[in-house]
Scaffold this active site. Structure first.
Site, PDB file in Angstrom:
ATOM      1  N   HIS B  39      50.031  21.749 -33.307  1.00 47.55           N
ATOM      2  CA  HIS B  39      51.086  20.914 -33.888  1.00 47.55           C
ATOM      3  C   HIS B  39      50.499  19.922 -34.885  1.00 47.55           C
ATOM      4  CE1 HIS B  39      52.751  21.884 -29.749  1.00 47.55           C
ATOM      5  NE2 HIS B  39      53.718  22.341 -30.538  1.00 47.55           N
ATOM      6  N   ASP B 152      53.827  31.944 -33.193  1.00 46.23           N
ATOM      7  CA  ASP B 152      55.154  32.497 -32.943  1.00 46.23           C
ATOM      8  C   ASP B 152      55.605  33.228 -34.209  1.00 46.23           C
ATOM      9  OD1 ASP B 152      55.675  31.199 -30.253  1.00 46.23           O
ATOM     10  OD2 ASP B 152      55.247  29.453 -31.479  1.00 46.23           O
ATOM     11  N   SER B 187      48.487  26.589 -27.034  1.00 43.81           N
ATOM     12  CA  SER B 187      49.879  26.669 -26.598  1.00 43.81           C
ATOM     13  C   SER B 187      50.096  25.611 -25.533  1.00 43.81           C
ATOM     14  CB  SER B 187      50.159  28.052 -25.992  1.00 43.81           C
ATOM     15  OG  SER B 187      51.370  28.011 -25.253  1.00 43.81           O
TER      16      SER B 187
END
Lengths: 297, 297
Positions: B39, B152, B187
């Site tokens: 992120h 993803d 993750s």
């Protein structure tokens, strides 16, 4: 008046306005063209409330079923532009189908429940097409307010729910149905009617007036009202072929207990009907409670 | 750094920025929180490219199945805020579920075809939930660019297609997967793994490296590659339980002819896999053609 045929042009034209007036309000009137006084009333409302008015003219293939009237839906770009110009619209956006759908579309904006009844039941997939094209147009035009006629009351309810659910930064403004002198709701499809059908088509308006009267009765229930309207239309207009007559909650279009008197309903409700004359399908409705304040041409 | 919990606040904060800088670019990093270096890399990319960076933290119930890990999905608001602050994010939007879904949602943004395979097949309804919440967030934040991690890859493909189909005025920026030193893709779900599972989880990365090598062979077909990866993972990681290993076109996720050598494919393709360790489901993928340029922590 700027006429745009590409997405790029209309985005540029709206952006240009916003650069000039950061607090300016953009009003949007999405239509399928073949404009009439009903559309004109939406344009005037937008003109009165917004600094910029954008009109779109696009017959959206996605909202027509395979056996519906997409190909023969009436079109008259020249007259539409004239009317828009007369109403002092600022921007007309009239894209070709390949401009709106350059590739096969895999994305659908689907509103459940509200779309499985009334016109949604008669026209499977219709409101998926409406939700999808309205989403596209909202993203392209980026309006602050969007004006829709209440003749398509279910469409207004579906778009309002979609707008709320997905947080579109757009205010949906429902506008009163405009009618002919005898009460027939204006519709681009009225041109399909032959003389006899046109004369009998006023039965929808008369039935709605009858609904207003009947709803005053203390004991009148949705089931009872539906039956009486059904009988009246069949007797009064022999050329008619009823698709549906429904009494539902509004704007959630919820089923009402068919045996509870309408007088006892606390929320608002709608009488909605679709009636065919030959192959022409007309719709009309009335919202309750509320006085009839429809404007006439 | 402004922390907003309501839609009103975050809209106001973004509008305030836009009033101050009409040409300013707003970057958006939507996340489910429990932030990690993956992120952080999205935030840094947004910071480098945009004048304002908005981070959202929202564990979206709509994209979890009834038997999935919504309730136990890891959360740590305090640490997330600390990390966002360190990355000099401008606005953090962390709404409660009731702020995002105050009423029952009836609207779904549905992307067909791309969503019926890979994680879409294992997690029915998952991508409908993703499409819907991303649509909402795009309307609320109104970004110019939105940053998504390629771990993803199917999500990126679905959101890019939705954005294109619906003309969202947002540029989707796919970003490289960030990995641990041994290659495990970062993750939030990695915290679920026990020591043995964590040690064996690196098998996904090793399998992708193996795919890169095998794809060099002139005769290697999708079917052959899939079989070899399947066998390798089973043998190398006895704790693993393969959900899927797929070789598909990218970004359309189209089926490939399983007997045509990969070398003869002109378009890009993906090796995507989902493997369970105990109840923890990990995903990883690699895009071809293209050198492995994944960044490591």
């Amino acid at each position: 008046m700027i006429i745009c045929t590409t997405i790029f042009e209309v985005k540029e034209a709206v952006a240009e306005y916003r650069r000039g007036d950061q607090d300016g309000i953009v009003g949007f009137v999405p239509t399928m063209g073949f404009l009439h006084e009903g559309h004109a009333s939406l344009m005037r409302r937008s003109r009165a409330e917004c600094g910029l008015t954008v009109l779109s003219i696009f017959v959206n293939p996605l909202q027509f079923g395979p056996n519906e009237d997409f190909d023969r839906y009436p079109r008259n770009a020249e007259r539409d532009i004239e009317l828009a110009s007369k109403e002092q619209v600022d921007i007309v956006f009239m894209p070709a189908v390949r401009e709106m759908y350059p590739k096969p579309v895999k994305t659908t904006v689907l509103v459940s429940d509200l779309t499985d009844r009334l016109c949604g039941a008669s026209r499977p997939g219709h409101f998926d097409g409406v939700g999808t094209v309205v989403s596209k147009l909202f993203h392209i035009v980026a309006p602050d307010k969007a004006y829709f006629g209440l003749k398509d009351a279910q469409q207004v309810a579906v778009i309002a729910k979609m707008t709320e659910d997905l947080n579109f930064p757009v205010e949906i403004v429902p506008c009163e149905t405009v009618r002919e002198g005898d009460g027939l709701a204006l519709s681009s499809r009225n041109v399909y009617l032959n003389e006899d059908e046109r004369a009998q088509a006023v039965v929808l308006y008369r039935a709605l007036n009858m609904a207003s009267e009947l709803s005053q009765s203390e004991s009148m229930t949705p089931a009872n009202l539906r039956d009486k309207l059904n009988q009246y239309i069949k007797e009064d207009a022999p050329l008619s072929n009823i698709d549906y007559i429904q009494v539902l909650g509004y704007p959630d279009l919820a089923e009402l207990d068919s045996r509870t008197p309408l007088k006892e309903l606390r929320d608002s409700w709608i009488v909605a009907m679709a009636v065919k004359f030959g192959s022409t399908r007309l719709i009309d409705n009335r919202l309750f409670p509320g006085e009839e304040v429809a404007s006439h041409v």
